[in-house]
Enzyme design. Structure first.
Site, mmCIF file in Angstrom:
data_model
loop_
_atom_site.group_PDB
_atom_site.id
_atom_site.type_symbol
_atom_site.label_atom_id
_atom_site.label_comp_id
_atom_site.label_asym_id
_atom_site.label_seq_id
_atom_site.Cartn_x
_atom_site.Cartn_y
_atom_site.Cartn_z
ATOM 1 C CG ASP A 28 -2.057 0.961 1.130
ATOM 2 O OD1 ASP A 28 -3.205 0.492 1.031
ATOM 3 O OD2 ASP A 28 -1.819 2.184 1.135
ATOM 4 C CG ASN A 85 -12.176 -0.833 4.131
ATOM 5 O OD1 ASN A 85 -12.538 -1.274 5.212
ATOM 6 N ND2 ASN A 85 -10.978 -0.295 3.945
ATOM 7 N N GLY A 91 -15.079 3.143 4.559
ATOM 8 C CA GLY A 91 -13.891 3.881 4.139
ATOM 9 C C GLY A 91 -13.339 3.456 2.798
ATOM 10 C CB SER A 93 -10.498 5.506 -0.754
ATOM 11 O OG SER A 93 -9.397 4.635 -0.652
ATOM 12 C CG HIS A 98 -8.622 -2.930 -2.313
ATOM 13 N ND1 HIS A 98 -9.539 -2.203 -3.039
ATOM 14 C CD2 HIS A 98 -8.448 -2.270 -1.142
ATOM 15 C CE1 HIS A 98 -9.901 -1.146 -2.328
ATOM 16 N NE2 HIS A 98 -9.261 -1.165 -1.171
ATOM 17 C CG HIS A 100 -6.836 -3.047 3.159
ATOM 18 N ND1 HIS A 100 -6.114 -1.884 2.976
ATOM 19 C CD2 HIS A 100 -8.079 -2.791 2.671
ATOM 20 C CE1 HIS A 100 -6.895 -0.968 2.409
ATOM 21 N NE2 HIS A 100 -8.088 -1.492 2.221
HETATM 22 P P1 AMP Z 1 -9.751 1.346 0.554
HETATM 23 O O1 AMP Z 1 -9.819 2.604 1.373
HETATM 24 O O2 AMP Z 1 -10.158 0.109 1.276
HETATM 25 O O3 AMP Z 1 -10.493 1.524 -0.767
HETATM 26 O O4 AMP Z 1 -8.231 1.126 0.222
HETATM 27 C C1 AMP Z 1 -7.569 1.732 -0.832
HETATM 28 C C2 AMP Z 1 -6.105 1.675 -0.525
HETATM 29 O O5 AMP Z 1 -5.393 1.911 -1.711
HETATM 30 C C3 AMP Z 1 -5.627 2.712 0.500
HETATM 31 O O6 AMP Z 1 -5.064 2.035 1.624
HETATM 32 C C4 AMP Z 1 -4.594 3.515 -0.277
HETATM 33 O O7 AMP Z 1 -3.518 3.921 0.525
HETATM 34 C C5 AMP Z 1 -4.182 2.548 -1.364
HETATM 35 N N1 AMP Z 1 -3.656 3.149 -2.562
HETATM 36 C C6 AMP Z 1 -4.170 4.169 -3.277
HETATM 37 N N2 AMP Z 1 -3.401 4.437 -4.337
HETATM 38 C C7 AMP Z 1 -2.370 3.556 -4.306
HETATM 39 C C8 AMP Z 1 -1.234 3.313 -5.143
HETATM 40 N N3 AMP Z 1 -0.997 4.043 -6.242
HETATM 41 N N4 AMP Z 1 -0.396 2.310 -4.797
HETATM 42 C C9 AMP Z 1 -0.614 1.578 -3.700
HETATM 43 N N5 AMP Z 1 -1.662 1.763 -2.878
HETATM 44 C C10 AMP Z 1 -2.527 2.733 -3.166
#
Ligand code: AMP
Length: 112
Positions: A28, A85, A91, A93, A98, A100
């Site tokens: 991440d 998520n 949360g 985003s 994916h 985590h």
């Molecule tokens: P979520 O909030 O569950 O949708 O998780 C999205 C995750 O993607 C967050 O933990 C971000 O830090 C991560 N993220 C966003 N852009 C990138 C990127 N370019 N490379 C790696 N992780 C990313």
């Protein structure tokens, strides 16, 4: 195209730790623990609540891969947490499914 599709297509860089024909795992970019990896299907499924029976094998393989990734990153014995998520209250985003994988610190329960 989501940011994860760009990573899958090597259009933006990522620290990849595991890859198969169907999914990829990378660190991440904004880690919430010393080990914070995302396991991402290559097919652009938006979120866990939009999966179907057809995704069962893929989801199973991603979950099975998580234990190999945990071993590779030396958190299998100390412990790790898998998080998915779905939607605003959780949360979410990035609208590309994916898992985590978080570890190498004491994680709180319940999560925030
Ligand atoms: P979520 O909030 O569950 O949708 O998780 C999205 C995750 O993607 C967050 O933990 C971000 O830090 C991560 N993220 C966003 N852009 C990138 C990127 N370019 N490379 C790696 N992780 C990313």
């Amino acid at each position: 195209m989501t940011i994860f599709e760009k990573i899958i297509h090597r259009e933006i860089p990522a620290k990849i730790v595991h890859e198969t024909d169907d999914f990829i795992a990378f660190h991440d970019a904004n880690p919430q623990a010393p080990v914070h990896v995302l396991i991402v299907p290559k097919r652009a499924i938006p979120r866990i609540g939009e999966t179907s029976e057809a995704d069962a094998e893929l989801l199973g393989r991603m979950l099975l891969a998580s234990k190999e990734i945990a071993r590779k990153l030396s958190v299998f014995e100390s412990g790790y947490r898998l998080v998915i998520n779905h939607g605003p209250d959780a949360g979410e985003s990035v609208p590309h499914l994916h898992i985590h994988l978080l570890g190498q610190r004491q994680l709180q329960w319940p999560p925030g």
